[in-house]
Write a protein that holds these residues in place. Structure first.
Motif, mmCIF file in Angstrom:
data_model
loop_
_atom_site.group_PDB
_atom_site.id
_atom_site.type_symbol
_atom_site.label_atom_id
_atom_site.label_comp_id
_atom_site.label_asym_id
_atom_site.label_seq_id
_atom_site.Cartn_x
_atom_site.Cartn_y
_atom_site.Cartn_z
ATOM 1 N N LEU A 232 14.514 -41.690 -25.201
ATOM 2 C CA LEU A 232 13.894 -41.224 -26.444
ATOM 3 C C LEU A 232 14.943 -40.702 -27.421
ATOM 4 O O LEU A 232 14.895 -41.015 -28.621
ATOM 5 N N ALA A 233 15.897 -39.909 -26.924
ATOM 6 C CA ALA A 233 16.924 -39.322 -27.791
ATOM 7 C C ALA A 233 17.769 -40.394 -28.470
ATOM 8 O O ALA A 233 18.025 -40.331 -29.684
ATOM 9 N N ILE A 234 18.203 -41.371 -27.702
ATOM 10 C CA ILE A 234 19.034 -42.445 -28.263
ATOM 11 C C ILE A 234 18.236 -43.262 -29.273
ATOM 12 O O ILE A 234 18.766 -43.688 -30.311
ATOM 13 N N SER A 235 16.951 -43.460 -28.988
ATOM 14 C CA SER A 235 16.093 -44.187 -29.925
ATOM 15 C C SER A 235 15.967 -43.432 -31.249
ATOM 16 O O SER A 235 16.046 -44.037 -32.331
ATOM 17 N N LEU A 236 15.798 -42.112 -31.187
ATOM 18 C CA LEU A 236 15.678 -41.295 -32.395
ATOM 19 C C LEU A 236 16.994 -41.241 -33.168
ATOM 20 O O LEU A 236 16.998 -41.230 -34.402
ATOM 21 N N ILE A 237 18.096 -41.191 -32.447
ATOM 22 C CA ILE A 237 19.412 -41.194 -33.103
ATOM 23 C C ILE A 237 19.602 -42.479 -33.905
ATOM 24 O O ILE A 237 20.052 -42.459 -35.052
ATOM 25 N N ASN A 238 19.237 -43.593 -33.296
ATOM 26 C CA ASN A 238 19.354 -44.887 -33.986
ATOM 27 C C ASN A 238 18.441 -44.977 -35.198
ATOM 28 O O ASN A 238 18.771 -45.616 -36.201
ATOM 29 N N LYS A 239 17.282 -44.320 -35.110
ATOM 30 C CA LYS A 239 16.293 -44.425 -36.184
ATOM 31 C C LYS A 239 16.592 -43.505 -37.358
ATOM 32 O O LYS A 239 16.412 -43.896 -38.522
ATOM 33 N N TYR A 240 17.066 -42.289 -37.067
ATOM 34 C CA TYR A 240 17.189 -41.292 -38.127
ATOM 35 C C TYR A 240 18.622 -40.884 -38.475
ATOM 36 O O TYR A 240 18.853 -40.321 -39.551
ATOM 37 N N THR B 188 24.645 -47.896 -30.255
ATOM 38 C CA THR B 188 24.290 -48.996 -29.366
ATOM 39 C C THR B 188 25.519 -49.408 -28.562
ATOM 40 O O THR B 188 26.606 -48.842 -28.715
ATOM 41 N N THR B 189 25.330 -50.403 -27.729
ATOM 42 C CA THR B 189 26.448 -50.932 -26.943
ATOM 43 C C THR B 189 27.469 -51.637 -27.819
ATOM 44 O O THR B 189 28.568 -51.963 -27.350
ATOM 45 N N GLN B 190 27.117 -51.869 -29.101
ATOM 46 C CA GLN B 190 28.037 -52.532 -30.024
ATOM 47 C C GLN B 190 29.032 -51.562 -30.649
ATOM 48 O O GLN B 190 29.975 -51.990 -31.316
#
Length: 212
Positions: A133-141, A146-148
């Protein structure tokens, strides 16, 4: 360097947010600080930090697969809820007896502190769900994580996670040490506190599972 520092600070902050709520690792650190000393509790802290980083790595690389696995296999979460209930009930009913037996098994407990911390950190479905969840929120906001990303950026992020986790657990250990100094005969009270905390965790996890 400013961008890499941002990854470091983000890792520290995210790990602290995840580590503040009482969990199995926090309780193990407090208990060890109270019944033994902060040096032994630090073994749990250092190994738990490694386990936390490992879970964050898995969440980053296999987030979707892990999310699907926990969604389709809710028995894993139910199993841990039951374990929390059993252990919490045990601590609530634990009496101040057989203190001499504690000394007998001291060397074995001492040698297993590192393994204990690592195991409690890794074998913890709620934590891996938190990192997904945390990584998803970081990517969104915030910004892309990511692995890139470059290896350097990811290393700073995971280093921040380790520092945030171990730092928070260290403070829990110091708190436990203060409890030990103030109330040297409070083993039964501590056991009740741990038992209630574990039952509350089990209840919250159960409610979360029902509401999903």
């Amino acid at each position: 360097m400013s961008l890499q520092l941002s990854y470091l600070l983000l890792g520290i902050f995210t790990a602290i947010v995840g580590a503040i709520p009482l969990g199995a690792v926090n309780l193990a650190v407090i208990t060890t600080s109270v019944k033994e000393n902060t040096k032994k509790a630090s073994r749990i802290t250092l190994s738990a930090g490694i386990g936390e980083v490992l879970l964050a790595v898995f969440a980053l690389y296999f987030g979707l697969e892990l999310s699907y696995f926990f969604h389709e296999n809710q028995w894993v979460q139910i199993l841990f809820i039951v374990l929390f209930i059993i252990v919490g009930t045990y601590f609530l009913l634990l009496k101040k007896e057989k203190r001499t037996n504690r000394q007998y098994g001291k060397s074995k407990i001492f040698n297993s502190k590192f393994i204990t911390g690592f195991s409690l950190a890794v074998l913890n479905p709620p934590v891996i769900i938190y990192w997904i969840l945390a990584i998803s929120l970081i990517n969104k906001y915030l910004f892309e994580l990511t692995t890139q990303n470059s290896i350097t950026s990811l290393l700073f992020f995971f280093t921040g996670i380790y520092l945030g986790k171990t730092g928070t657990l260290y403070l829990y250990g110091k708190w436990g040490n203060k409890i030990a100094q103030r109330q040297k005969s409070s083993d039964s009270k501590l056991s009740k506190i741990i038992g209630i905390a574990l039952l509350i965790i089990a209840f919250l996890q159960g409610m979360k599972l029902i509401l999903e």
